[in-house]
Design an enzyme around this catalytic site. Structure first.
Site, short mmCIF file in Angstrom:
data_model
loop_
_atom_site.label_atom_id
_atom_site.label_comp_id
_atom_site.label_asym_id
_atom_site.label_seq_id
_atom_site.Cartn_x
_atom_site.Cartn_y
_atom_site.Cartn_z
N ARG A 141 0.81 -1.22 0.00
CA ARG A 141 0.00 0.00 0.00
C ARG A 141 0.85 1.28 0.00
O ARG A 141 0.34 2.37 -0.18
CB ARG A 141 -0.96 -0.01 1.20
CG ARG A 141 -2.17 -0.90 0.93
CD ARG A 141 -3.17 -0.79 2.05
NE ARG A 141 -2.82 -1.67 3.15
CZ ARG A 141 -3.26 -1.50 4.40
NH1 ARG A 141 -4.03 -0.48 4.70
NH2 ARG A 141 -2.92 -2.35 5.33
N GLY A 168 4.84 -16.41 6.72
CA GLY A 168 4.37 -16.10 8.07
C GLY A 168 5.47 -15.67 9.01
O GLY A 168 6.66 -15.88 8.74
N LYS A 177 9.16 -1.95 3.37
CA LYS A 177 8.45 -0.98 4.20
C LYS A 177 9.28 -0.42 5.37
O LYS A 177 9.21 0.78 5.64
CB LYS A 177 7.14 -1.62 4.71
CG LYS A 177 6.22 -0.61 5.33
CD LYS A 177 4.82 -1.10 5.46
CE LYS A 177 4.69 -2.34 6.30
NZ LYS A 177 3.31 -2.65 6.65
C1 UD1 Z 1 1.28 -10.17 13.44
C2 UD1 Z 1 0.86 -11.07 14.59
C3 UD1 Z 1 -0.33 -10.42 15.30
C4 UD1 Z 1 0.06 -9.05 15.80
C5 UD1 Z 1 0.60 -8.20 14.66
C6 UD1 Z 1 1.17 -6.90 15.18
C7 UD1 Z 1 1.38 -13.31 13.80
C8 UD1 Z 1 0.85 -14.56 13.27
N1 UD1 Z 1 0.51 -12.35 14.05
O1 UD1 Z 1 0.20 -10.06 12.56
O2 UD1 Z 1 -0.72 -11.22 16.38
O3 UD1 Z 1 -1.03 -8.40 16.40
O4 UD1 Z 1 1.66 -8.88 13.98
O5 UD1 Z 1 1.50 -6.07 14.13
O6 UD1 Z 1 2.57 -13.20 14.04
N2 UD1 Z 1 6.67 -10.67 8.25
C9 UD1 Z 1 7.72 -11.30 7.64
N3 UD1 Z 1 7.51 -12.44 6.97
C10 UD1 Z 1 6.29 -13.04 6.90
C11 UD1 Z 1 5.20 -12.39 7.51
C12 UD1 Z 1 5.43 -11.21 8.19
O7 UD1 Z 1 8.84 -10.81 7.69
O8 UD1 Z 1 6.19 -14.09 6.27
C13 UD1 Z 1 6.91 -9.43 8.98
C14 UD1 Z 1 6.19 -8.24 8.40
O9 UD1 Z 1 6.98 -7.61 7.42
C15 UD1 Z 1 5.97 -7.38 9.62
C16 UD1 Z 1 5.81 -8.37 10.73
O10 UD1 Z 1 6.39 -9.57 10.29
O11 UD1 Z 1 7.12 -6.58 9.91
C17 UD1 Z 1 4.33 -8.59 11.08
O12 UD1 Z 1 3.67 -9.05 9.94
P1 UD1 Z 1 2.23 -8.55 9.55
O13 UD1 Z 1 1.75 -9.27 8.35
O14 UD1 Z 1 2.20 -7.08 9.55
O15 UD1 Z 1 1.43 -8.97 10.82
P2 UD1 Z 1 0.39 -10.13 10.96
O16 UD1 Z 1 1.00 -11.44 10.58
O17 UD1 Z 1 -0.85 -9.72 10.31
#
Ligand code: UD1
Ligand code: CA
Length: 459
Positions: A14, A76, A21
């Site tokens: 976005r 994830g 980011k």
């Molecule tokens: C995650 C948490 C959620 C929490 C939220 C806070 C999990 C399953 N959930 O949500 O409980 O409230 O963060 O912001 O962990 N990232 C990676 N690789 C991946 C996925 C994510 O590096 O495969 C990084 C993202 O870039 C980000 C962070 O992890 O910096 C969180 O990922 P994001 O997708 O924003 O959060 P959720 O998984 O939705």
């Protein structure tokens, strides 16, 4: 030893940009840098950054300061942390903090207090939480009867009851390192998003009889992550006001904040006044009683007590006390301006030193030069420091008087108390107490205008 893992693999679709980011800036520094600073100020110096989208940009930015690990596929948060297992195995004796690289407002106090609780309770994992009025999208903290925690449920996996929970997962956790390595091996992707959830480590730890806890912060800002440019702007406003408020508490005067941007690395002494349109960046130090602005940029520079900087740009330079700068002045890198001197309108300086009580009052270019004390640089003076191939220096001795429109062709050295006549082009060294004058003989052609007019009228 305690370590940290920062998740910085996100693209931030976005944001509409080809950049990870966490590299988007808040108050002049990438969000990733804010997170790194929080870790460092909490005493953590062993950090692994997980990169993914455009990972090479993360490496370029870090420039070898910290280790990185690549998450080639986005499967994830748990999968992201798995990429750091070799880093973790290097030393499993302490605790590991896991944070998100796009949530810049996590702070030292929260990290330390959560660690204290983590150690006191002897937990395998301690999650940092806070309450949000609008918890949509976040993982919800499911509490057990005795104020403990039984797990975290993601938005997409939550039932109606769980969706009402306002306490959410910040995405920052302390793990006992040895337990983290073990727990990572046990998480699966059996959930609504088919992702390896780091949050599952909590229920797994509990099922195995290990301690899991939650540290609840009263500051929901620690959770904030920027997803689009509008939120990024809000972050900038938020960070900007926090910095300005800190300076006001320290006795800095602001009468209007329009266009005032002060990066958090800037120091300002008591009694300084900051006017609208002032941008202070990097390692800048402003002395007591200075008056800065309006419409001024100062970057990585030191400004002495009582100096006035009005409508100027100053980069990587040092200005001593009681100097008067501006309006419309450009001080480029590596200048040193002595005490009580004056740098007036339309003056540009570069890689030069100016002695005490010297005046460069208007319309001059001074590059690669060393100017002494109590010198007067006349209007229109130019140091001709570049011959098209190399840059050379000009030296002007104390008490000299440089006439208007003097060109000083470098390399050239003027001694003490030298005069140059207006319009002189100086191409040789001038000894102490001499006058340099270089001029054609002036002629007067009497009646010229009248003769010209008559010719035009055909008379
Ligand atoms: C995650 C948490 C959620 C929490 C939220 C806070 C999990 C399953 N959930 O949500 O409980 O409230 O963060 O912001 O962990 N990232 C990676 N690789 C991946 C996925 C994510 O590096 O495969 C990084 C993202 O870039 C980000 C962070 O992890 O910096 C969180 O990922 P994001 O997708 O924003 O959060 P959720 O998984 O939705
Ligand atoms: Ca997700």
């Amino acid at each position: 030893m305690n370590k940290a893992i920062i998740l910085a693999g996100g693209q931030g679709k976005r944001m509409k940009a080809d950049m990870p980011k966490p590299l988007f800036k808040v108050l002049g520094e990438p969000m990733l840098e804010w997170v790194i600073t929080a870790c460092e100020s909490a005493g953590i110096s062993d950090i692994c950054v997980i990169k993914g989208f455009k990972g090479e940009m993360i490496d370029d930015y870090l420039n070898g300061r910290y280790t990185t690990a690549l998450q080639a596929e986005r499967l994830g948060t748990g999968h992201a942390v798995m990429q750091a297992v070799p880093f973790l195995k290097g030393d499993t004796s302490g605790n590991t903090l896991v944070l998100c690289g796009d949530a810049p407002f996590i702070d030292e106090a929260t990290i330390k207090e959560a660690l204290a609780l983590h150690e006191e309770q002897g937990n395998a994992v301690t999650v940092i939480t806070s309450e949000l009025d609008e918890p949509f999208g976040y993982g919800r903290i499911v509490r057990s009867g005795n104020g403990g925690i039984s797990g975290i449920v993601e938005q997409k996996d939550a039932d109606e009851q769980q969706k009402l929970i306002k306490e959410v997962n910040s995405g920052t956790y302390w793990f006992r390192t040895a337990d983290l390595v073990e727990l990572l091996g046990k998480i699966t992707n059996e959930n609504a998003q088919k992702e390896y959830y780091l949050t599952d480590t909590i229920s797994i730890a509990i099922a195995e009889g290990k301690g899991a806890g939650a540290y609840k912060s009263s500051n929901p800002d620690i959770i904030k992550g920027a997803n689009d440019r509008k939120e990024l702007l809000e972050f900038n406003d938020y960070a900007r006001m926090k910095v300005i408020e800190k300076h006001m508490l320290n006795g800095v005067e602001f009468t209007c904040l329009d266009g005032v941007i002060i990066e958090r690395s800037v120091e300002i002494a008591q009694g300084a006044e900051i006017l609208p349109g002032t941008i202070l960046r990097g390692k800048t130090v402003i002395g007591a009683g200075c008056k800065i602005g309006p419409n001024t940029i100062i970057e990585n520079s030191t400004i002495g007590d009582g100096t006035v900087v009005n409508t100027a740009q100053i980069y990587d330079s040092e200005i001593d006390s009681d100097v008067n700068v501006g309006p419309f002045v450009h001080i480029r890198p590596d200048c040193h301006i002595g005490k009580s001197s004056k740098i007036g309108d339309f003056v540009e300086l570069k890689n030069s030193s100016v002695g005490e009580k010297t005046a460069i009052a208007h319309l001059a270019y001074i590059g690669d030069s060393d100017i002494g004390r109590k010198v007067n640089i006349g209007c229109g003076t130019v140091t001709v420091n570049y011959d098209g191939i190399t840059k050379n220096r000009c030296v002007i001795g104390d008490n000299s008087f440089i006439g208007c429109n003097t060109n000083l062709v470098a390399p050239v050295k003027l001694g003490k108390a030298v005069y140059t006549a207006a319009g002189t082009t100086v191409t040789r060294d001038v000894p102490d107490y001499a006058l340099a004058i270089e001029r054609g003989v002036m002629k007067i052609n009497e009646g010229y205008t009248i003769r010209k007019l008559k010719t035009k009228q055909g008379k």
